[in-house]
Structure formats: structure tokens, C-alpha cells
Design a protein around this motif. Structure first.
Motif, PDB file in Angstrom:
ATOM      1  N   ASN A 199      29.795 -41.516 -60.180  1.00  0.00           N
ATOM      2  CA  ASN A 199      30.158 -42.884 -59.157  1.00  0.00           C
ATOM      3  C   ASN A 199      32.378 -42.509 -59.109  1.00  0.00           C
ATOM      4  O   ASN A 199      32.563 -42.269 -57.805  1.00  0.00           O
ATOM      5  N   VAL A 200      32.943 -42.465 -60.443  1.00  0.00           N
ATOM      6  CA  VAL A 200      34.597 -41.917 -59.541  1.00  0.00           C
ATOM      7  C   VAL A 200      34.690 -40.442 -59.485  1.00  0.00           C
ATOM      8  O   VAL A 200      35.490 -40.262 -58.238  1.00  0.00           O
ATOM      9  N   ALA A 201      33.231 -39.464 -58.913  1.00  0.00           N
ATOM     10  CA  ALA A 201      33.821 -38.746 -58.383  1.00  0.00           C
ATOM     11  C   ALA A 201      33.467 -37.844 -57.463  1.00  0.00           C
ATOM     12  O   ALA A 201      33.748 -37.920 -56.689  1.00  0.00           O
ATOM     13  N   LEU A 202      32.632 -39.540 -56.855  1.00  0.00           N
ATOM     14  CA  LEU A 202      32.403 -39.521 -55.285  1.00  0.00           C
ATOM     15  C   LEU A 202      33.348 -39.099 -54.272  1.00  0.00           C
ATOM     16  O   LEU A 202      32.995 -37.993 -53.049  1.00  0.00           O
ATOM     17  N   PRO A 203      34.738 -39.943 -53.689  1.00  0.00           N
ATOM     18  CA  PRO A 203      35.629 -39.148 -53.065  1.00  0.00           C
ATOM     19  C   PRO A 203      35.859 -37.642 -53.345  1.00  0.00           C
ATOM     20  O   PRO A 203      36.519 -36.656 -51.926  1.00  0.00           O
ATOM     21  N   HIS A 213      33.235 -31.736 -47.983  1.00  0.00           N
ATOM     22  CA  HIS A 213      33.085 -32.786 -46.054  1.00  0.00           C
ATOM     23  C   HIS A 213      31.596 -33.159 -46.298  1.00  0.00           C
ATOM     24  O   HIS A 213      30.862 -33.541 -45.133  1.00  0.00           O
ATOM     25  N   ALA A 214      31.257 -34.174 -47.592  1.00  0.00           N
ATOM     26  CA  ALA A 214      30.432 -35.157 -47.003  1.00  0.00           C
ATOM     27  C   ALA A 214      30.212 -36.040 -46.551  1.00  0.00           C
ATOM     28  O   ALA A 214      31.351 -36.947 -46.803  1.00  0.00           O
ATOM     29  N   SER A 215      29.635 -36.928 -45.609  1.00  0.00           N
ATOM     30  CA  SER A 215      29.441 -38.611 -45.307  1.00  0.00           C
ATOM     31  C   SER A 215      29.257 -39.122 -46.033  1.00  0.00           C
ATOM     32  O   SER A 215      29.112 -39.244 -47.002  1.00  0.00           O
ATOM     33  N   LEU A 262      26.736 -39.088 -49.837  1.00  0.00           N
ATOM     34  CA  LEU A 262      27.478 -39.611 -50.856  1.00  0.00           C
ATOM     35  C   LEU A 262      26.726 -40.843 -52.004  1.00  0.00           C
ATOM     36  O   LEU A 262      25.977 -40.630 -52.608  1.00  0.00           O
ATOM     37  N   GLU A 263      26.317 -41.544 -50.352  1.00  0.00           N
ATOM     38  CA  GLU A 263      25.058 -42.549 -50.840  1.00  0.00           C
ATOM     39  C   GLU A 263      23.927 -41.748 -51.474  1.00  0.00           C
ATOM     40  O   GLU A 263      23.119 -41.638 -52.584  1.00  0.00           O
ATOM     41  N   LEU A 264      23.599 -40.927 -51.146  1.00  0.00           N
ATOM     42  CA  LEU A 264      22.197 -39.764 -51.342  1.00  0.00           C
ATOM     43  C   LEU A 264      21.989 -39.127 -52.747  1.00  0.00           C
ATOM     44  O   LEU A 264      21.537 -38.795 -53.381  1.00  0.00           O
ATOM     45  N   VAL A 265      23.920 -39.056 -52.972  1.00  0.00           N
ATOM     46  CA  VAL A 265      24.092 -38.101 -54.156  1.00  0.00           C
ATOM     47  C   VAL A 265      24.275 -39.259 -55.775  1.00  0.00           C
ATOM     48  O   VAL A 265      23.399 -38.670 -56.206  1.00  0.00           O
ATOM     49  N   ALA A 286      26.696 -26.239 -57.150  1.00  0.00           N
ATOM     50  CA  ALA A 286      26.342 -27.314 -55.626  1.00  0.00           C
ATOM     51  C   ALA A 286      27.266 -26.282 -54.870  1.00  0.00           C
ATOM     52  O   ALA A 286      28.172 -26.826 -54.272  1.00  0.00           O
ATOM     53  N   PRO A 287      26.023 -25.883 -53.756  1.00  0.00           N
ATOM     54  CA  PRO A 287      27.489 -24.998 -52.755  1.00  0.00           C
ATOM     55  C   PRO A 287      27.656 -26.058 -51.922  1.00  0.00           C
ATOM     56  O   PRO A 287      28.934 -26.066 -51.063  1.00  0.00           O
ATOM     57  N   THR A 288      26.920 -27.128 -51.327  1.00  0.00           N
ATOM     58  CA  THR A 288      26.744 -27.896 -49.721  1.00  0.00           C
ATOM     59  C   THR A 288      26.484 -29.059 -51.376  1.00  0.00           C
ATOM     60  O   THR A 288      26.085 -29.102 -51.567  1.00  0.00           O
ATOM     61  N   ALA A 289      27.183 -30.151 -49.724  1.00  0.00           N
ATOM     62  CA  ALA A 289      26.046 -31.442 -50.308  1.00  0.00           C
ATOM     63  C   ALA A 289      24.696 -31.415 -50.641  1.00  0.00           C
ATOM     64  O   ALA A 289      24.434 -32.477 -51.016  1.00  0.00           O
ATOM     65  N   ALA A 290      24.337 -31.168 -49.445  1.00  0.00           N
ATOM     66  CA  ALA A 290      22.516 -31.451 -49.775  1.00  0.00           C
ATOM     67  C   ALA A 290      21.831 -30.389 -50.601  1.00  0.00           C
ATOM     68  O   ALA A 290      21.003 -31.468 -51.487  1.00  0.00           O
TER      69      ALA A 290
END
Length: 474
Positions: free
Chosen positions: A42-46, A53-55, A59-62, A107-111
């Protein structure tokens, strides 16, 4: 009935392989890792957002991908341990958790991170059910009571460690790696626990319950068809596939109910047994648990995002700001069993009421002091929220399981935890998405205020509906 298989002694009598103090520490460390990982992110999301460059929807999906995979596979993980050996599944679950933590950290990308988080949740579903099963199978009497008490304390302590460790690791930015150490730190710890796990006693069920493959598949389809569109639909402009998934949801849910009822009628043990769900303690408890855990999941997500993006606390500051809640939760959870013994189900509405008061206090504090809010300003309301959550959460688990038959205790626990993880993900999907939609137009302050107001309403609903819960002491 599921019973534990015991090895015979020379005299022909069975004996129970004992769990040594080192073995208990090993399984508790195995339990702590997934719990820490749930809170640490949670504290790492931003920071993840800035790097990948995640929307906000991504981030909700993470957060939610972990919980969804865990919820779907939890009961399956417990039954696999009964069939193939609890130590073996603990070992392989920990291996997979360590490997998927490495995948998350690289992980290289948000997906890619979302997929790795889902795999990590699946690994947790193999690992965590074995902890209680190993304790149950290898201890008895007072020794078991102490072990279960330490297990409960581990959950509370892990929330504290998760907040502080997450904030500290992200703030340290080790070797320029940013958020990645919050996952990579699991690798050396996991390897150490794997070495210790080799000495755990093995146990398995004498008559293990089969795996409900169709029920598991339908539960996965039902959860995904509801949660993914709720998270991604708004951000993507509601493309046709999101509408199609939402349209699929009621049909998959109806099919799940039909399949579970049919399997139970034919003598099988379904993933979510209807007979267990019909018990008043289970049915009412789960109905109260949905708004409770939905509120908690959305609060943790929105609070962490607001602290860093709206108030610019930074990851360490966000971790410290969450610590009063975690410490209060840990402290009260250690005392809650005594309160339930004395006051019964009344503890739940009191916990809901205290949580609602804490949310209102948090709302007033942020509105009156924004943008100069400090950790000390937030601390009183956070303590109240931690106290309220500890009272309600631990008591809800006890109420739901209080009248479940002994031979179905594992199934009942699985039903409750599945409900918990699903509701946490649903809270992030709904109120988290609402926050994302409003923060751009209203700003972080007003979006946060509106969501926290809704969370306070949900806590008040828990306080009201909790009065109708059955007494777990009866």
C-alpha cells in the motif's frame, strides 16, 4: 470426516508428531510473509505509479489481483495439504511465494507486476492454510492454545511490520531500486524459512476431501467478471469487453450456486458448501463481514494514496502515519478473546461504532488542517480505527466459526477467508475507483473526504447489523 493420519508406534498405538519451538517459529514466519506483503504494497503504490507509469485502475489491480487469487484458491490449498501432506504443501507454497516475490521485484511493466501479484496470491493460498493445519495436527491442549494465540499475534504484528518496512525500504531507495525491495526482501527470508521447513513434521488427512474443480473455476469466473470491469471500466471508457464481463457475472454466480448445491446433494464436499452457508452464525456473520472488509480494503488503499499524492508524506511518512492503527490493532486483538468471553457478539457493533467515530474524526481532521496535516494530527483517529477494526474483525471470525461442525472447521474457515479477501478486493474496486474518478476533478482533499464519509457509513452499518449476530458463547 477429515481426520489426521498418524504414524504407528512400535506398540501399535498412534502418536502425534510434535511441533518443536523451532518448528512453530518456522510456520509462523511462513504465515507472516504473505500478511506483510499484503500491507507492505500500500505505501509503495505512488512510487510504483511514478516508476511504471501505471494508472490508478492498474494500481488497484496490483492490490486486488493478490486478494482475488488468494480467495479463489484458499480452500483448494487446504485440501491439497490434507491430501498430499501439509509440510510438503507448506514447502512448495513457500517456494512459489519466494519465486513470485522475485518476479514482482523484477517486473518491467505494470501489467507484468499485476500478473506476478496474482501468482503471488496463488502461492499464498497454498502456503497459509498449511500453517493452521500443521498446528492443529501436531499440537494439543494448552500447547495448541499457545500456538494459536501466537498465530493471531503474528497477524497483528505483521501489519505493523508491513507498514514500517514498506515505508522504510521505499524511502531508502536501495541502489536506486525504488519500490522493488518490498518484494525482493522476501527472497532471502523465504530461502531461510525453506531450510528450516525441512525439519517440520509431516501430516495429512486420513480421508481427505476432494477438490471441487468446477466450483473453483466458477468462483474465479464470478469474481473476475465482477471485479475487473469495476476496476478497469471507468479508466478505459467502458469498452465492450467490460460490459460483457459484467453481463456474465449474474449467470456465473447462478451457475456456482447450482453446482455447489448439486455436489452437496450427491454426497460431495463443494468449495462453498450450501449447508454451511445456511447456518445462522455463518450467514449473518458473512453479511456483516462484506461491508466491514469492503470498508477496510478501500480505506487502506485510499488513505495510502492520499497521504503521498495529496499530502506529499512520502513512503516512510505514510508508513509511520499508518503505524498507530497497526499498533492499536495488534494490542486490542490480543485482548479481544477475553472481551468476547464476557460480552459475546456485542463486541462487533461496538467495534463498528468505534471505527465509524474514528472515520468521522479523520474526516474532520483532514478537512480542518489540510494541507498542513501531520502524523500527530492523524494519530488519535487512527488509534480509534485500529481499536474498532480489531474488536470487530477478530470477533467476526469467531462468530462465523462458532457453530460450524468440527469436521467442517477447515471448510468454514475457508469460506470466511474467501469472503474476507473478496470483500477487500471489492472495496478497492468500488470506493478505490470512485476516489480515482473524483480526485482529478475535485482534488485529493475532497475526493478523500467523500470516500472516508462513505467508509464511515459502512462502519455504521456494521454497528447496526452486528447487533443481530448470534452469540458465539452459546
Amino acid at each position: 470426516m477429515t481426520t489426521t493420519q498418524l504414524a504407528p508406534t512400535a506398540a501399535g498405538a498412534p502418536f502425534r508428531p510434535g511441533l518443536t519451538p523451532a518448528g512453530l517459529v518456522t510456520v509462523l514466519l511462513g504465515a507472516a510473509l504473505p500478511i506483510i506483503d499484503f500491507f507492505i504494497v500500500n505505501v509503495a503504490l505512488p512510487t510504483i505509479n511514478a516508476d511504471l507509469h501505471a494508472s490508478t485502475a492498474t494500481l488497484e489491480l496490483v492490490v486486488a489481483a493478490y486478494g482475488i487469487a488468494y480467495a479463489v484458491l484458499l480452500v483448494v490449498g487446504g485440501r491439497l495439504g490434507d491430501s498430499f501432506g501439509r509440510r510438503r504443501l507448506f514447502f512448495w507454497g513457500l517456494w512459489l511465494f519466494t519465486l513470485t516475490s522475485l518476479a514482482c521485484g523484477l517486473a518491467p511493466t505494470a501489467a507484468t507486476l499485476v500478473v506476478a501479484r496474482a501468482a503471488q496470491g496463488a502461492a499464498s493460498a497454498l502456503l497459509l492454510p498449511q500453517v493452521l493445519s500443521i498446528i492443529q495436527a501436531t499440537t494439543s491442549g494448552e500447547e495448541r492454545s499457545r500456538a494459536l494465540g501466537l498465530f493471531g499475534a503474528t497477524g497483528g504484528l505483521s501489519t505493523v511490520v508491513g507498514q514500517l518496512l514498506g515505508g522504510g525500504l521505499v524511502a531508502a531507495d536501495l541502489f536506486g531500486t525504488g519500490w522493488r525491495p518490498i518484494f525482493l526482501v522476501n527472497v532471502p527470508i523465504g530461502l531461510v524459512v525453506l531450510l528450516l521447513a525441512r525439519r517440520l513434521p509431516e501430516s495429512r488427512a486420513h480421508n481427505p476431501l476432494g477438490v471441487d474443480r468446477l466450483g473453483t473455476l466458477l468462483l474465479a469466473v464470478t469474481l473476475l467478471s465482477l471485479l475487473v470491469p469495476l476496476m478497469e471500466g471507468r479508466a478505459l471508457g467502458w469498452p465492450a469487453w467490460t460490459i460483457a464481463l459484467l453481463a456474465l457475472f449474474p449467470f456465473s454466480a447462478a451457475a456456482l450456486v447450482h453446482v455447489e448445491r448439486r455436489l452437496e446433494r450427491t454426497g460431495g464436499t463443494p468449495l462453498l458448501p450450501p449447508s454451511v452457508l445456511r447456518l445462522p452464525s455463518v450467514r449473518r456473520g458473512l453479511m456483516v463481514a462484506i461491508p466491514f472488509f469492503g470498508a477496510f480494503g478501500s480505506f487502506m488503499f485510499v488513505y495510502a494514496m492520499t497521504l503521498q499524492e495529496g499530502l506529499h508524506f512520502g513512503p516512510l511518512g505514510a508508513g509511520l502515519a499508518l503505524t498507530p492503527l497497526a499498533v492499536a490493532y495488534f494490542t486490542v486483538s490480543m485482548l479481544s478473546s477475553r472481551l468476547v468471553t464476557r460480552y459475546g457478539q456485542k463486541v462487533v457493533p461496538v467495534g463498528g461504532a468505534i471505527t465509524a467515530v474514528g472515520m468521522v474524526a479523520l474526516l474532520c481532521t483532514t478537512l480542518s488542517t489540510w494541507p498542513h496535516v501531520t502524523i500527530l494530527d492523524l494519530a488519535p483517529s487512527m488509534v480509534a480505527i485500529g481499536v474498532g477494526n480489531a474488536l470487530a474483525m477478530t470477533t467476526l471470525f469467531r462468530i462465523v466459526l462458532s457453530h460450524v461442525p468440527t469436521d467442517l472447521a477447515g471448510v468454514g474457515s475457508g469460506v470466511m477467508t474467501t469472503n474476507q479477501q473478496t470483500s477487500l478486493a471489492l472495496g478497492v474496486a468500488t470506493l478505490g475507483s470512485l476516489y480515482a474518478a473524483l480526485s482529478g476533478s475535485l482534488g485529493s482533499r475532497d475526493a478523500f473526504a467523500l470516500v472516508i464519509g462513505l467508509v464511515a457509513v459502512l462502519a455504521a452499518i456494521v454497528a447496526i447489523t452486528g447487533r443481530r449476530l448470534p452469540d458465539p458463547r452459546v
